[in-house]
Scaffold this motif. Structure first.
Motif, mmCIF file in Angstrom:
data_model
loop_
_atom_site.group_PDB
_atom_site.id
_atom_site.type_symbol
_atom_site.label_atom_id
_atom_site.label_comp_id
_atom_site.label_asym_id
_atom_site.label_seq_id
_atom_site.Cartn_x
_atom_site.Cartn_y
_atom_site.Cartn_z
ATOM 1 N N ASN A 146 0.845 -1.185 0.000
ATOM 2 C CA ASN A 146 0.000 0.000 0.000
ATOM 3 C C ASN A 146 0.882 1.237 0.000
ATOM 4 N N ILE A 147 0.742 2.067 -1.014
ATOM 5 C CA ILE A 147 1.522 3.302 -1.115
ATOM 6 C C ILE A 147 1.118 4.216 0.032
ATOM 7 N N HIS A 148 2.077 4.931 0.585
ATOM 8 C CA HIS A 148 1.814 5.831 1.694
ATOM 9 C C HIS A 148 2.534 7.154 1.483
ATOM 10 N N ILE A 149 2.050 8.185 2.173
ATOM 11 C CA ILE A 149 2.695 9.496 2.113
ATOM 12 C C ILE A 149 2.760 10.090 3.514
ATOM 13 N N PRO A 150 3.792 10.875 3.763
ATOM 14 C CA PRO A 150 3.870 11.607 5.036
ATOM 15 C C PRO A 150 3.096 12.915 4.939
ATOM 16 N N LEU A 151 2.341 13.233 5.980
ATOM 17 C CA LEU A 151 1.542 14.457 6.059
ATOM 18 C C LEU A 151 1.600 15.006 7.480
ATOM 19 N N ARG A 152 1.156 16.227 7.627
ATOM 20 C CA ARG A 152 0.915 16.804 8.946
ATOM 21 C C ARG A 152 -0.543 17.244 8.960
ATOM 22 N N LEU A 153 -1.341 16.645 9.862
ATOM 23 C CA LEU A 153 -2.738 17.008 9.934
ATOM 24 C C LEU A 153 -3.302 16.758 11.320
ATOM 25 N N PRO A 154 -4.328 17.533 11.709
ATOM 26 C CA PRO A 154 -4.992 17.278 12.989
ATOM 27 C C PRO A 154 -5.687 15.919 12.951
ATOM 28 N N VAL A 155 -5.553 15.158 14.038
ATOM 29 C CA VAL A 155 -6.152 13.832 14.122
ATOM 30 C C VAL A 155 -6.954 13.752 15.419
ATOM 31 N N TYR A 156 -8.191 13.297 15.300
ATOM 32 C CA TYR A 156 -9.064 13.094 16.459
ATOM 33 C C TYR A 156 -9.187 11.601 16.712
ATOM 34 N N VAL A 157 -9.042 11.205 17.965
ATOM 35 C CA VAL A 157 -9.200 9.811 18.363
ATOM 36 C C VAL A 157 -10.268 9.755 19.443
ATOM 37 N N ASN A 158 -11.321 8.970 19.195
ATOM 38 C CA ASN A 158 -12.442 8.857 20.134
ATOM 39 C C ASN A 158 -12.941 10.231 20.563
ATOM 40 N N GLU A 159 -13.108 11.117 19.599
ATOM 41 C CA GLU A 159 -13.649 12.473 19.771
ATOM 42 C C GLU A 159 -12.699 13.468 20.413
ATOM 43 N N GLY A 160 -11.470 13.065 20.773
ATOM 44 C CA GLY A 160 -10.510 14.006 21.342
ATOM 45 C C GLY A 160 -9.373 14.290 20.373
ATOM 46 N N LEU A 161 -8.970 15.562 20.285
ATOM 47 C CA LEU A 161 -7.856 15.956 19.418
ATOM 48 C C LEU A 161 -6.542 15.485 20.033
ATOM 49 N N LEU A 162 -5.705 14.817 19.245
ATOM 50 C CA LEU A 162 -4.399 14.387 19.750
ATOM 51 C C LEU A 162 -3.511 15.597 19.997
ATOM 52 N N ASP A 163 -2.596 15.472 20.914
ATOM 53 C CA ASP A 163 -1.719 16.558 21.373
ATOM 54 C C ASP A 163 -0.515 16.749 20.461
ATOM 55 N N CYS A 164 -0.757 17.237 19.259
ATOM 56 C CA CYS A 164 0.325 17.363 18.281
ATOM 57 C C CYS A 164 0.668 18.804 17.933
ATOM 58 N N GLY A 165 0.072 19.764 18.572
ATOM 59 C CA GLY A 165 0.339 21.156 18.250
ATOM 60 C C GLY A 165 -0.639 21.692 17.226
ATOM 61 N N ALA A 166 -0.526 22.991 16.993
ATOM 62 C CA ALA A 166 -1.477 23.693 16.115
ATOM 63 C C ALA A 166 -1.451 23.189 14.678
ATOM 64 N N ALA A 167 -0.291 22.757 14.194
ATOM 65 C CA ALA A 167 -0.179 22.320 12.794
ATOM 66 C C ALA A 167 -0.654 20.885 12.581
ATOM 67 N N GLY A 168 -0.896 20.150 13.661
ATOM 68 C CA GLY A 168 -1.348 18.772 13.530
ATOM 69 C C GLY A 168 -0.253 17.769 13.794
ATOM 70 N N CYS A 169 -0.564 16.507 13.568
ATOM 71 C CA CYS A 169 0.337 15.388 13.854
ATOM 72 C C CYS A 169 1.141 15.008 12.613
ATOM 73 N N ILE A 218 -3.440 10.034 -2.370
ATOM 74 C CA ILE A 218 -2.029 9.634 -2.284
ATOM 75 C C ILE A 218 -1.411 9.562 -3.678
ATOM 76 N N ASN A 219 -2.101 8.932 -4.618
ATOM 77 C CA ASN A 219 -1.574 8.837 -5.988
ATOM 78 C C ASN A 219 -1.373 10.215 -6.606
ATOM 79 N N ASP A 220 -2.357 11.105 -6.427
ATOM 80 C CA ASP A 220 -2.226 12.469 -6.953
ATOM 81 C C ASP A 220 -1.046 13.192 -6.315
ATOM 82 N N SER A 221 -0.881 13.022 -4.997
ATOM 83 C CA SER A 221 0.218 13.680 -4.285
ATOM 84 C C SER A 221 1.575 13.205 -4.791
ATOM 85 N N ILE A 222 1.689 11.927 -5.039
ATOM 86 C CA ILE A 222 2.952 11.369 -5.526
ATOM 87 C C ILE A 222 3.226 11.818 -6.963
ATOM 88 N N MET A 223 2.193 11.799 -7.790
ATOM 89 C CA MET A 223 2.378 12.176 -9.193
ATOM 90 C C MET A 223 2.716 13.656 -9.365
#
Length: 123
Positions: A7-30, A105-110
């Motif tokens: 499975n192709i993957h890409i690195p990103l920075r984004l806010p992520v919510y787990v069980n309705e709580g925002l993860l502690d990754c800072g303003a820019a996301g995880c 992901i495909n668009d991002s890589i291309m």
């Protein structure tokens, strides 16, 4: 990669919510590595291995909600000087969301960049 992943993957920075709580990754996301089947999320607030979670994030302006299983939790300080995090496998994902992630992901890589959402790919 020497041995390509299934499975192709890409690195990103984004806010992520787990069980309705925002993860502690800072303003820019995880710092996140995303594929259509799962993700690694860099966070200090990890869940125990084998726990089931509801995960939400926005990708390209589109909200995505999945059920995930924690494959591994990597607690801070254990991983050769990098932040801890957790590897998640998507156990329930709408077919259209899985297709959208794969297309994103495909668009991002291309093109070498994402399609204009708040997340910034790291290449």
């Amino acid at each position: 990669e020497r041995r390509p992943r299934r499975n192709i993957h890409i690195p990103l920075r984004l806010p992520v919510y787990v069980n309705e709580g925002l993860l502690d990754c800072g303003a820019a996301g995880c710092e996140t590595i995303l594929s259509s089947k799962g993700m690694f999320v860099q966070t200090r607030r990890t869940a125990p291995e084998r726990e089931h979670l509801i995960v939400r994030f926005t990708l390209g302006g589109r909200p995505v909600k999945v059920h995930a299983h924690v494959l591994f939790s990597d607690y801070p300080g254990q991983a050769l000087g990098r932040e801890g995090g957790m590897g998640l496998y998507f156990t329930e994902i709408a077919p259209e969301d899985e297709a959208y992630i794969r297309e994103y992901i495909n668009d991002s890589i291309m093109t070498g960049k994402n399609r204009g959402d708040e997340a910034e790919p790291r290449h």
